[in-house]
Motif scaffolding. Sequence first.
Motif, short mmCIF file in Angstrom:
data_model
loop_
_atom_site.label_atom_id
_atom_site.label_comp_id
_atom_site.label_asym_id
_atom_site.label_seq_id
_atom_site.Cartn_x
_atom_site.Cartn_y
_atom_site.Cartn_z
N LEU A 27 29.51 95.01 21.46
CA LEU A 27 30.32 95.97 20.71
C LEU A 27 29.80 97.38 20.92
CD1 LEU A 27 30.54 94.03 17.30
CD2 LEU A 27 32.04 93.84 19.31
N ASN A 28 30.73 98.34 20.88
CA ASN A 28 30.31 99.73 20.95
C ASN A 28 29.91 100.21 19.55
OD1 ASN A 28 32.73 100.34 19.59
ND2 ASN A 28 33.73 101.21 21.40
N ASP A 29 29.60 101.47 19.41
CA ASP A 29 29.11 102.00 18.13
C ASP A 29 30.16 101.96 17.03
OD1 ASP A 29 26.72 102.44 19.42
OD2 ASP A 29 26.94 104.62 19.53
N ARG A 30 31.43 101.78 17.39
CA ARG A 30 32.50 101.68 16.39
C ARG A 30 32.86 100.23 16.10
NH1 ARG A 30 36.71 106.07 18.62
NH2 ARG A 30 36.83 104.40 20.13
N GLY A 31 32.08 99.29 16.66
CA GLY A 31 32.31 97.87 16.38
C GLY A 31 33.43 97.25 17.19
N GLN A 32 33.81 97.87 18.31
CA GLN A 32 34.91 97.38 19.13
C GLN A 32 34.38 96.60 20.33
OE1 GLN A 32 36.17 101.37 19.83
NE2 GLN A 32 37.83 101.25 18.34
N SER A 33 35.10 95.54 20.67
CA SER A 33 34.73 94.74 21.84
C SER A 33 35.58 95.13 23.04
CB SER A 33 34.93 93.25 21.54
OG SER A 33 36.33 92.95 21.51
N PRO A 34 35.10 94.84 24.25
CA PRO A 34 35.93 95.09 25.43
C PRO A 34 37.27 94.35 25.37
CG PRO A 34 33.66 94.72 26.09
CD PRO A 34 33.74 94.40 24.62
N LEU A 35 37.27 93.12 24.85
CA LEU A 35 38.51 92.36 24.76
C LEU A 35 39.49 93.04 23.81
CD1 LEU A 35 40.11 89.87 25.62
CD2 LEU A 35 38.95 88.59 23.80
N ALA A 36 39.03 93.51 22.67
CA ALA A 36 39.91 94.21 21.73
C ALA A 36 40.49 95.47 22.36
CB ALA A 36 39.18 94.53 20.44
N GLY A 37 39.68 96.19 23.12
CA GLY A 37 40.17 97.39 23.81
C GLY A 37 41.26 97.06 24.82
N ALA A 38 41.06 95.98 25.56
CA ALA A 38 42.05 95.56 26.55
C ALA A 38 43.34 95.09 25.88
CB ALA A 38 41.48 94.47 27.45
N VAL A 39 43.22 94.40 24.75
CA VAL A 39 44.41 93.97 24.00
C VAL A 39 45.16 95.19 23.49
CG1 VAL A 39 45.16 92.87 21.84
CG2 VAL A 39 43.59 91.67 23.39
N PHE A 40 44.44 96.13 22.89
CA PHE A 40 45.06 97.34 22.36
C PHE A 40 45.85 98.06 23.45
CE2 PHE A 40 44.72 101.97 21.77
CZ PHE A 40 45.49 102.11 20.63
N LYS A 41 45.28 98.16 24.65
CA LYS A 41 45.93 98.86 25.76
C LYS A 41 46.97 98.00 26.47
CE LYS A 41 44.98 102.33 27.36
NZ LYS A 41 44.24 103.39 27.93
N GLY A 42 47.05 96.71 26.15
CA GLY A 42 48.02 95.83 26.81
C GLY A 42 47.67 95.51 28.24
N GLU A 43 46.39 95.42 28.53
CA GLU A 43 45.90 95.16 29.89
C GLU A 43 45.78 93.65 30.11
OE1 GLU A 43 45.82 97.33 32.12
OE2 GLU A 43 45.76 99.23 31.02
N ASP A 44 46.91 93.01 30.43
CA ASP A 44 46.95 91.55 30.56
C ASP A 44 45.96 91.00 31.58
OD1 ASP A 44 48.98 91.66 28.69
OD2 ASP A 44 50.58 91.16 30.10
N ASP A 45 45.83 91.64 32.73
CA ASP A 45 44.91 91.13 33.76
C ASP A 45 43.46 91.21 33.29
OD1 ASP A 45 47.09 90.61 35.40
OD2 ASP A 45 46.84 92.44 36.59
N VAL A 46 43.13 92.27 32.61
CA VAL A 46 41.77 92.43 32.08
C VAL A 46 41.50 91.38 31.00
CG1 VAL A 46 40.22 93.96 30.79
CG2 VAL A 46 41.62 94.87 32.66
N VAL A 47 42.48 91.19 30.11
CA VAL A 47 42.33 90.17 29.07
C VAL A 47 42.07 88.81 29.71
CG1 VAL A 47 43.56 88.91 27.25
CG2 VAL A 47 43.66 91.41 27.32
#
Length: 139
Positions: free
Chosen positions: A81-101
Amino acid sequence: MSEADHGPEQGPPPDVIELAGRIFDFARHGDTASLSAYLDAGVPVNLTNDKGDTLLMLAAYHGHAETVARLCEHGADVDRLNDRGQSPLAGAVFKGEDDVVAVLVEHGADPTAGTPSALQAARMFDKEHYPRRFGQGEA
């Protein structure tokens, strides 16, 4: 000895800071080949910037599935998690990055890690296909 005996606490030398900036840019811009060369030379795969974002977080958030895959192959912590408690997977979901997810899930990313978690983000933003991908049924 006091601080006066050692002088003020100094951060990394400017050339090290500049190099780190370039490495973070490789992740941010999906320059997989350049990033891989530095990882092969010993740059820590879980290197973080001043916001706690790892190379993986930056590559994931900016939609670079190939770079994400390479970082995972090098042993990146997919749930860090980053300093704001976010995971890479949550970031990819938020951005709609299906391949990254898909890459992150394949490498074992936890959809419940972080705040909001990837699962919570999928539900907040009506992205029904993600909970199914996570094995969590409907959104």
